[in-house]
Write a protein that holds these residues in place. Structure first.
Motif, PDB file in Angstrom:
ATOM      1  N   HIS A 276       0.796  -1.347   0.095  1.00  0.00           N
ATOM      2  CA  HIS A 276       0.026   0.023   0.068  1.00  0.00           C
ATOM      3  C   HIS A 276       0.800   1.337   0.092  1.00  0.00           C
ATOM      4  O   HIS A 276       0.515   2.297  -0.638  1.00  0.00           O
ATOM      5  N   ILE A 277       1.902   1.094   0.811  1.00  0.00           N
ATOM      6  CA  ILE A 277       2.871   2.435   0.903  1.00  0.00           C
ATOM      7  C   ILE A 277       3.507   2.494  -0.681  1.00  0.00           C
ATOM      8  O   ILE A 277       3.661   3.749  -1.052  1.00  0.00           O
ATOM      9  N   GLU A 278       3.803   1.596  -1.193  1.00  0.00           N
ATOM     10  CA  GLU A 278       4.378   1.814  -2.735  1.00  0.00           C
ATOM     11  C   GLU A 278       3.272   2.476  -3.418  1.00  0.00           C
ATOM     12  O   GLU A 278       3.737   3.215  -4.290  1.00  0.00           O
ATOM     13  N   LEU A 279       2.189   2.105  -3.260  1.00  0.00           N
ATOM     14  CA  LEU A 279       1.108   2.490  -4.316  1.00  0.00           C
ATOM     15  C   LEU A 279       0.856   3.943  -3.847  1.00  0.00           C
ATOM     16  O   LEU A 279       0.749   4.692  -4.927  1.00  0.00           O
ATOM     17  N   PHE A 280       0.950   4.453  -2.601  1.00  0.00           N
ATOM     18  CA  PHE A 280       0.499   5.734  -2.645  1.00  0.00           C
ATOM     19  C   PHE A 280       1.753   6.584  -2.944  1.00  0.00           C
ATOM     20  O   PHE A 280       1.581   7.732  -3.501  1.00  0.00           O
ATOM     21  N   GLU A 281       2.991   6.062  -2.757  1.00  0.00           N
ATOM     22  CA  GLU A 281       4.184   6.752  -3.416  1.00  0.00           C
ATOM     23  C   GLU A 281       4.308   6.861  -5.084  1.00  0.00           C
ATOM     24  O   GLU A 281       4.289   7.923  -5.852  1.00  0.00           O
ATOM     25  N   ALA A 282       3.706   5.762  -5.650  1.00  0.00           N
ATOM     26  CA  ALA A 282       3.621   5.754  -7.094  1.00  0.00           C
ATOM     27  C   ALA A 282       2.531   6.858  -7.443  1.00  0.00           C
ATOM     28  O   ALA A 282       2.766   7.590  -8.551  1.00  0.00           O
ATOM     29  N   LEU A 283       1.426   6.962  -6.710  1.00  0.00           N
ATOM     30  CA  LEU A 283       0.195   7.842  -7.038  1.00  0.00           C
ATOM     31  C   LEU A 283       0.632   9.291  -6.457  1.00  0.00           C
ATOM     32  O   LEU A 283      -0.191  10.068  -7.057  1.00  0.00           O
ATOM     33  N   GLY A 284       1.747   9.390  -5.765  1.00  0.00           N
ATOM     34  CA  GLY A 284       2.030  10.844  -5.666  1.00  0.00           C
ATOM     35  C   GLY A 284       1.144  11.285  -4.453  1.00  0.00           C
ATOM     36  O   GLY A 284       1.027  12.308  -4.029  1.00  0.00           O
ATOM     37  N   PHE A 285       0.443  10.254  -3.516  1.00  0.00           N
ATOM     38  CA  PHE A 285      -0.301  10.762  -2.448  1.00  0.00           C
ATOM     39  C   PHE A 285       0.670  10.649  -1.081  1.00  0.00           C
ATOM     40  O   PHE A 285       1.577  10.043  -0.888  1.00  0.00           O
ATOM     41  N   LYS A 286       0.202  11.501  -0.107  1.00  0.00           N
ATOM     42  CA  LYS A 286       0.576  11.697   1.113  1.00  0.00           C
ATOM     43  C   LYS A 286       0.381  10.410   2.047  1.00  0.00           C
ATOM     44  O   LYS A 286      -0.828  10.068   1.681  1.00  0.00           O
ATOM     45  N   GLN A 287       1.218   9.731   2.663  1.00  0.00           N
ATOM     46  CA  GLN A 287       0.912   8.389   3.215  1.00  0.00           C
ATOM     47  C   GLN A 287      -0.069   8.730   4.354  1.00  0.00           C
ATOM     48  O   GLN A 287       0.073   9.925   5.050  1.00  0.00           O
ATOM     49  N   ILE A 288      -1.050   7.869   4.556  1.00  0.00           N
ATOM     50  CA  ILE A 288      -1.895   7.996   5.773  1.00  0.00           C
ATOM     51  C   ILE A 288      -1.703   7.337   6.983  1.00  0.00           C
ATOM     52  O   ILE A 288      -0.944   6.389   6.805  1.00  0.00           O
ATOM     53  N   GLN A 289      -2.094   7.825   8.143  1.00  0.00           N
ATOM     54  CA  GLN A 289      -1.594   7.116   9.435  1.00  0.00           C
ATOM     55  C   GLN A 289      -2.567   5.823   9.517  1.00  0.00           C
ATOM     56  O   GLN A 289      -3.644   5.803   9.197  1.00  0.00           O
ATOM     57  N   TYR A 290      -1.880   4.823   9.691  1.00  0.00           N
ATOM     58  CA  TYR A 290      -2.664   3.414  10.069  1.00  0.00           C
ATOM     59  C   TYR A 290      -2.656   3.105  11.593  1.00  0.00           C
ATOM     60  O   TYR A 290      -1.872   3.520  12.344  1.00  0.00           O
ATOM     61  N   CYS A 291      -3.748   2.425  11.699  1.00  0.00           N
ATOM     62  CA  CYS A 291      -4.016   2.007  12.935  1.00  0.00           C
ATOM     63  C   CYS A 291      -4.624   0.692  12.939  1.00  0.00           C
ATOM     64  O   CYS A 291      -5.733   0.451  12.603  1.00  0.00           O
ATOM     65  N   HIS A 292      -3.392  -0.195  12.999  1.00  0.00           N
ATOM     66  CA  HIS A 292      -4.054  -1.971  12.949  1.00  0.00           C
ATOM     67  C   HIS A 292      -4.487  -2.469  14.206  1.00  0.00           C
ATOM     68  O   HIS A 292      -3.642  -2.372  15.079  1.00  0.00           O
ATOM     69  N   ASN A 293      -5.906  -2.787  14.174  1.00  0.00           N
ATOM     70  CA  ASN A 293      -6.385  -3.149  15.666  1.00  0.00           C
ATOM     71  C   ASN A 293      -6.236  -4.719  15.677  1.00  0.00           C
ATOM     72  O   ASN A 293      -5.987  -5.311  14.716  1.00  0.00           O
ATOM     73  N   PRO A 294      -5.859  -5.154  16.735  1.00  0.00           N
ATOM     74  CA  PRO A 294      -5.658  -6.436  17.060  1.00  0.00           C
ATOM     75  C   PRO A 294      -6.852  -7.389  16.717  1.00  0.00           C
ATOM     76  O   PRO A 294      -8.284  -6.846  16.928  1.00  0.00           O
TER      77      PRO A 294
END
Ligand code: GLU
Length: 545
Positions: free
Chosen positions: A263-281
């Motif tokens: 997902h991070i590589e996609l954000f980069e490729a698209l030129g988007f700012k990375q969003i904060q993730y919150c992965h809950n258990p």
């Protein structure tokens, strides 16, 4: 290579530009600290407790930052999408009063400026971004198919990839304009793959709101961003939607951590700012041996949020329990603030537990007992009736026809004088619990050695029975009779010489209780007698155990 021509060749009908799309989705004007969160379920026909957990966390983050919570339906996997499934989802959210600031109504009206809030209605947007990536040489059409004996090609792609990070063998990665045209003229369908820029040995770091900084192997796969039917798999839709819709925190299950590098590589490729993730258990359960396993749709009915609705758990109890599971600080807060609503608890995402929470129905039931014990009789009756109207129509009719009586039933021991009983944890159990208000008992929970004694006592008790006017008067009359018949009226005396008595006063009371309710334990018996009325009580005292 002229990527622009390739993009136009494979997407001749896509004329919408990504700039035009950005114009439609202006940046949200947020005040300092305000968060935009969302719940993004796929309509599968049930709402899993794990997904609801995410909705609940998102809800709390938005609420506590005076932010925005929106609902996005992720239905691009069309095989699974059904109108009925969407309805189930909305029903569950409605039952739990989960209110969204922005969403699409069931009949398709978007409420909010960042719609459509349903992914299957956003396909032209995904295509426009896919076209852009192709035009920049960051994505390519892939004509390999699983059918027609080409499985080997796909397999080769995967294995070679992993083994020697070699991408150039890929038959589609560097196709020329002419080659692509040939495939297209042949009527072949294609998927679009991201052309990863990584070699396979890179590592990346990213921050997770719950788990802190995480490090992982960077993505090195040319993964699909648009399937041959034109729909996007999760990562592509997620990157585009959460960016356009202005999400500031993505709360999702920790099963997504593994694919976050992609997902991070996609954000980069698209030129988007990375969003904060919150992965809950993920939520676990303990099996009979005490081992952990993921809570499952197959084996655990309580993994489905409808379980709580169908069984009539008050939603406050479910919320309380979820907070309990997420955040141990809540338990302490609750102890110090027994009367406050859970909504007043200041929830912080950074305090969400990193240890897998274990779902425990017994604990939920305890919380629910407490919640129900604090509800007034009138309210409890109304909740019970509302529940019955949906899940037990014949019960609903009885309750409605005898409203006054059943309000009194719900009111028992809730007068503030006695400690409220904590023996009801959902509305579904109330009819059983109060069965003696519906039918005269035919089964008696009496110990075998008591039968004779009980009948003997009751035959005397019913002789001159008159409805007492107070609990005290009732108890006094039982005491006198019990004393006459050889029961100890003083527990100390009884304990000192139990053999001298037939039993103690509590035993005598138990016999009356058994005759009237069939049970050894009940709310205040005098109140039950009052509700049943003198005639009925007399009839019940005339019992054969
Ligand atoms: N549709 C995805 C799911 O239901 C959403 C994940 C996310 O919240 O980003 O798992």
């Amino acid at each position: 290579m002229n990527y622009n021509d390739i993009a136009n060749l494979i997407f001749p009908d896509v004329t919408l530009s990504t700039d035009e799309i950005f114009d439609r989705y202006p940046k949200r004007k947020l005040k300092e600290g305000q968060m935009v969160t969302r719940f993004a379920p796929s309509p599968t026909g049930l709402v899993h407790i794990g997904n609801f957990f995410q909705a609940f966390i998102s809800y709390n983050i938005a609420k506590n930052t005076d932010g925005v919570l929106f609902l996005r339906i992720e239905d691009t996997d069309r095989k699974r999408e059904k109108v009925e499934a969407k309805k189930v989802l909305y029903d569950v959210l409605d039952n739990f009063d989960m209110k969204f600031d922005e969403y699409q109504t069931l009949d398709g009206a978007d409420k909010g400026d960042y719609g459509p809030y349903v992914q299957s209605q956003r396909v032209e947007i995904y295509k426009a971004f896919a076209k852009k990536l192709v035009s920049e040489g960051k994505a390519f059409p892939c004509f390999c198919k699983k059918t027609e004996g080409k499985e080997d090609v796909l397999k080769l792609r995967e294995t070679k990839f992993v083994e020697d990070d070699e991408k150039e063998y890929d038959p589609c990665r560097n196709l020329s304009y002419e080659e692509i045209k040939k495939h297209i003229d042949n009527g072949e369908s294609f998927a679009i793959r991201l052309k990863t820029k990584n070699q396979g040995n890179e590592r990346i770091k990213f921050n997770d709101l719950i788990k802190g900084e995480l490090e992982a192997k960077a993505n090195a796969k040319d993964f699909v961003i648009l399937k041959s039917d034109g729909t996007p798999p999760y990562p592509f839709a997620h990157a585009i939607d959460d960016t356009l819709m202005g999400t500031t925190i993505v709360v999702r299950g920790e099963e997504y951590i593994a694919s976050t590098p992609a997902h991070i590589e996609l954000f980069e490729a698209l030129g988007f700012k990375q969003i904060q993730y919150c992965h809950n258990p993920l939520i676990y359960k303990l099996n009979e041996l005490g081992n952990r396993r993921k809570i499952s749709k197959r084996y655990d009915p309580e993994s489905n949020m409808m379980f709580f609705v169908e069984n009539g758990y008050p939603k406050e109890a479910v919320f309380e329990y979820l907070l309990n599971m997420i955040n141990s600080g809540f338990e302490i807060w609750r102890k110090n603030n027994p009367e406050k609503s859970w909504k007043e608890f200041k929830f912080k995402p950074s305090q969400i537990t990193t240890v897998a929470p274990i779902f425990d129905l017994v604990k939920l039931n305890d919380i629910s007992k407490n919640v129900i014990s604090l509800i007034s009789g009138e309210k409890l009756f109304n909740y019970w009736l509302e529940w019955a109207k949906v899940y037990d129509e014949s019960l609903a009719k009885v309750l409605e026809n005898d409203r006054e009586k059943f309000v009194r039933v719900c009111q028992m021991d809730r007068d503030g004088k006695t400690k409220p009983r904590k023996d009801i944890f959902n509305y579904a159990m109330m009819k059983d619990k109060f069965h003696y208000f519906f039918d005269r008992p035919v089964k008696f929970n009496i110990d075998d050695e008591d039968r004779e004694k009980a009948e003997e006592f009751l035959s005397e008790y019913r002789k001159n029975f008159k409805m007492p006017s107070s609990n005290e008067e009732w108890f006094e009359s039982v005491k006198i009779l019990a004393g006459k018949l050889g029961y100890a009226t003083d527990n100390k005396l009884y304990k000192a010489n139990p053999n001298e008595y037939k039993g103690n006063i509590a035993k005598a009371c138990e016999f009356i209780r058994l005759a009237i309710t069939g049970e050894k334990d009940s709310p205040t018996l005098f109140t039950i007698m009052e509700i049943l009325g003198e005639e009925e009580v007399k009839n019940r005292l005339n019992v054969k155990f």
